[in-house]
Design a protein around this motif. Structure first.
Motif, mmCIF file in Angstrom:
data_model
loop_
_atom_site.group_PDB
_atom_site.id
_atom_site.type_symbol
_atom_site.label_atom_id
_atom_site.label_comp_id
_atom_site.label_asym_id
_atom_site.label_seq_id
_atom_site.Cartn_x
_atom_site.Cartn_y
_atom_site.Cartn_z
ATOM 1 N N UNK A 167 0.848 -1.192 0.000
ATOM 2 C CA UNK A 167 0.000 0.000 0.000
ATOM 3 C C UNK A 167 0.886 1.245 0.000
ATOM 4 N N UNK A 168 1.950 1.180 0.767
ATOM 5 C CA UNK A 168 2.859 2.312 0.828
ATOM 6 C C UNK A 168 3.621 2.471 -0.487
ATOM 7 N N UNK A 169 4.082 1.347 -1.020
ATOM 8 C CA UNK A 169 4.852 1.367 -2.275
ATOM 9 C C UNK A 169 4.089 2.061 -3.404
ATOM 10 N N UNK A 170 2.781 1.787 -3.499
ATOM 11 C CA UNK A 170 2.023 2.360 -4.614
ATOM 12 C C UNK A 170 1.333 3.674 -4.235
ATOM 13 N N UNK A 171 1.590 4.139 -3.027
ATOM 14 C CA UNK A 171 1.069 5.449 -2.627
ATOM 15 C C UNK A 171 -0.414 5.476 -2.327
ATOM 16 N N UNK A 172 -0.907 4.450 -1.634
ATOM 17 C CA UNK A 172 -2.338 4.434 -1.319
ATOM 18 C C UNK A 172 -2.587 4.480 0.183
ATOM 19 N N UNK A 173 -1.584 4.908 0.927
ATOM 20 C CA UNK A 173 -1.728 4.950 2.379
ATOM 21 C C UNK A 173 -2.959 5.782 2.744
ATOM 22 N N UNK A 174 -3.780 5.241 3.650
ATOM 23 C CA UNK A 174 -4.993 5.945 4.062
ATOM 24 C C UNK A 174 -6.228 5.470 3.324
ATOM 25 N N UNK A 175 -6.041 4.741 2.214
ATOM 26 C CA UNK A 175 -7.189 4.283 1.445
ATOM 27 C C UNK A 175 -7.399 2.772 1.580
ATOM 28 N N UNK A 176 -6.701 2.151 2.527
ATOM 29 C CA UNK A 176 -6.718 0.688 2.646
ATOM 30 C C UNK A 176 -8.110 0.097 2.753
ATOM 31 N N UNK A 177 -8.998 0.810 3.448
ATOM 32 C CA UNK A 177 -10.300 0.208 3.708
ATOM 33 C C UNK A 177 -11.392 0.679 2.756
ATOM 34 N N UNK A 178 -10.987 1.400 1.712
ATOM 35 C CA UNK A 178 -11.978 1.850 0.730
ATOM 36 C C UNK A 178 -12.314 0.692 -0.205
ATOM 37 N N UNK A 179 -13.519 0.752 -0.783
ATOM 38 C CA UNK A 179 -13.884 -0.224 -1.801
ATOM 39 C C UNK A 179 -13.514 0.351 -3.168
ATOM 40 N N UNK A 180 -13.260 -0.516 -4.162
ATOM 41 C CA UNK A 180 -12.868 -0.007 -5.485
ATOM 42 C C UNK A 180 -13.821 1.062 -6.027
ATOM 43 N N UNK A 181 -15.124 0.918 -5.717
ATOM 44 C CA UNK A 181 -16.078 1.888 -6.254
ATOM 45 C C UNK A 181 -15.845 3.293 -5.708
#
Lengths: 341, 222
Positions: free
Chosen positions: A125-139
């Motif tokens: 998650x950190x590598x691709x820069x999505x920290x903070x969005x872990x629990x979001x759904x794709x939609x």
């Protein structure tokens, strides 16, 4: 790393047979970013699916890291696929899972224990820069974020090869660039071999080391990206190169520039590789008593050096202008005097 | 108040019939869910170009589903009498209604499962394959979770249909609100009994619909 030998795929279409991939031979080195460009129907989607055994070839072989993918079946093939992962044009995320759970999915398939999975997911998650969005759904994510999840998911099992199936074709230009930067970053940091297919020359120019041009199932041109940009041989390659250069080349643009700069000569310079980094303009102005006006410029940095064009308005005595143009040719810069439209 | 509106209703037997109807509906829905799911998955995976592509199995399953889906329920009950007698030992009572209810509803649900699975983006299945997933993993971790809302709304519709079927089964002695409405209400001309049985069936149907809608919405993260 990847060896394709006489690879052929023929589809039975009811009405007859369709040769999607026609005796393709390719050799892709470890750590290389290799691009395959072609229009839709050129066979590039089939080709990339032959690389991880999603399609079985009619004849020929695929070897990845000494393992013959063509002959692999069952468990062996499934193990091989964990080392050759793939990202997709439409991301293909599970909408029923959160970002974290989507990235966890390939780890579940590989049988990684839960604790290790969670540690690995946080890293990715950190590598691709999505920290903070872990629990979001794709939609709840934007296109670019979805592709980041796709990339994290593809990297989960530490693959040796990443296949990109039109990975940026559904994204806007800015997001495309961000995703391409991420791919280059991964390539450098992890030494991952990347094979991508696309119909956009921009993608090839920006990140690929080498490119293969496909038409009618065959590889019609193959070479270093800079070389192909410098001297495309096939008609189709020229059209692809024009995709990224035609801004300056179109008849309309030249006419427009002529109207804006009616005096002197309009000269187009094409820089490739090292030349782009040399102070050619400085030398030109010092050596010739001409006035030089930069009218338009576009320098792009490819993985193997810069490439670009510059349009100059050169004013002065006709013989001095001629001398200046000659100087540019001696300096090995491709020069084109733009005709008066 | 209730006594004056429904003078002929025997509340004890009304309650007993309600429990029987609920029992028949719950049991048949449970079995229909499992059998329909299995049939639907087989139909989906044996179709051309799917993971288990197999013409023979696909045709046989399809034929079975289509035949039993087409037979009117009231006729199916009669046709299945020997089978029921063999399986349950009697043809009366709530348990005896179950084989017919399940065989009538499972093919119906199997079709809905098939439709739900076809709605799944092919790319997601391809992605799972590209990660090295087994077919079992694809079924359990891709097909079922990704079609969950449609599977739930499908079983909701099926369960409501089953409430109706239990009432029909009631006419040949399965028990429940159908039997009560028919024998006590219709045949003895006690309209209030029929009316009360109808109201209770409606309550059951609305409750199922409400729960189904709630679960469908909750499962849908799209």
């Amino acid at each position: 790393m990847i060896e394709l030998k006489q690879l052929t795929k023929i589809f039975d279409t009811g009405k007859g047979s369709l040769t999607a991939v026609d005796h393709v031979n390719l050799s892709i080195a470890t750590g290389e970013i290799f691009g395959i460009i072609g229009y839709s129907g050129a066979g590039k989607s089939t080709l990339i699916r032959l690389l991880n055994g999603l399609e079985q070839p009619t004849s020929g072989t695929v070897q990845i890291n000494k393992q013959n993918i063509t002959d692999s079946k069952g468990l062996e093939l499934r193990k091989a696929r964990q080392k050759v992962s793939m990202i997709f044009q439409h991301f293909n995320l599970l909408w029923s899972r959160t970002v974290k759970e989507n990235i966890e999915f390939p780890l579940e398939i590989a049988g990684v224990p839960k604790q290790k999975r969670q540690a690995r997911v946080s890293e990715l998650v950190e590598l691709v820069g999505l920290t903070g969005r872990e629990n979001a759904y794709p939609s709840q994510l934007s296109g670019g974020q979805k592709q980041r999840v796709g990339i994290a998911r593809a990297l989960a099992n530490e693959p040796e090869v990443l296949l990109c199936d039109e990975a940026t074709s559904a994204l806007d230009p800015e997001t495309t660039d961000a995703i391409l930067d991420l791919l280059v970053d991964i390539n450098k940091r992890l030494g991952l071999t990347i094979v991508l297919i696309t119909h956009e020359m921009h993608v090839i120019r920006k990140i690929c080391h080498r490119v293969a041009v496909m038409e009618g199932g065959k590889v019609v041109e193959l070479g270093d990206v800079l070389e192909v940009f410098q001297s495309p041989k096939e008609e189709i390659t020229k059209r692809f190169v024009a995709q990224v250069t035609e801004k300056e080349d179109s008849h309309e643009t030249i006419k427009h520039l002529r109207e804006l700069y009616p005096t002197g000569e309009l000269v187009k310079l094409i820089f490739i590789g090292d030349q782009a980094e040399q102070p050619i303009l400085t030398k030109l102005i010092r050596n010739f008593p001409v006035e030089v006006n930069i009218v338009q410029g576009d320098i792009a940095h490819t993985q193997r050096g810069a490439y670009g064009t510059l349009i100059l308005q050169i004013k002065g005595e006709p013989e001095q202008i001629a001398g200046a143009i000659q100087f540019l040719e001696v300096e090995n810069v491709q020069t084109e005097v733009m005709a008066n439209a | 108040m209730l006594e004056s509106l429904f003078p002929n209703v025997d509340w004890d037997s009304m309650w007993e019939a309600t429990v029987e109807t609920l029992y028949m509906t719950a049991m048949s829905t449970l079995f229909t869910f499992v059998i329909g799911l299995v049939l639907g998955i087989i139909l989906f995976l044996t179709a051309p170009r799917q993971l288990w592509a197999n013409k023979v199995v696909n045709w046989l399953t399809g034929a079975f589903v289509n035949i039993f889906r087409s037979i009117p329920f009231i006729i199916l009950i009669i046709l299945l009498i020997p089978f029921t007698k063999f399986l349950i030992g009697t043809i009366r009572g709530p348990n005896a209604a179950l084989p017919a209810l399940i065989i009538g509803a499972a093919p119906f649900y199997a079709r809905m499962v098939l439709i739900a699975l076809k709605e799944i983006d092919k790319g997601v299945i391809e992605a799972a394959r590209s990660m090295g997933a087994t077919t079992k993993t694809i079924i359990l971790k891709v097909l079922l979770p990704e079609s969950k809302p449609a599977l739930i709304s499908g079983i909701t519709v099926t369960a409501i249909a089953l409430v109706g079927y239990t009432a029909m089964a009631g006419i040949i002695g399965a028990g429940g609100l159908g039997t009560l409405a028919f024998l006590d209400g219709f045949q003895r001309s006690r309209e209030d009994v029929t009316l009360m049985a109808t109201i209770l069936i409606l309550v059951i149907v609305f409750a199922i619909q409400f729960i189904g809608d709630f679960l469908t919405t909750k499962a849908d993260k799209r």
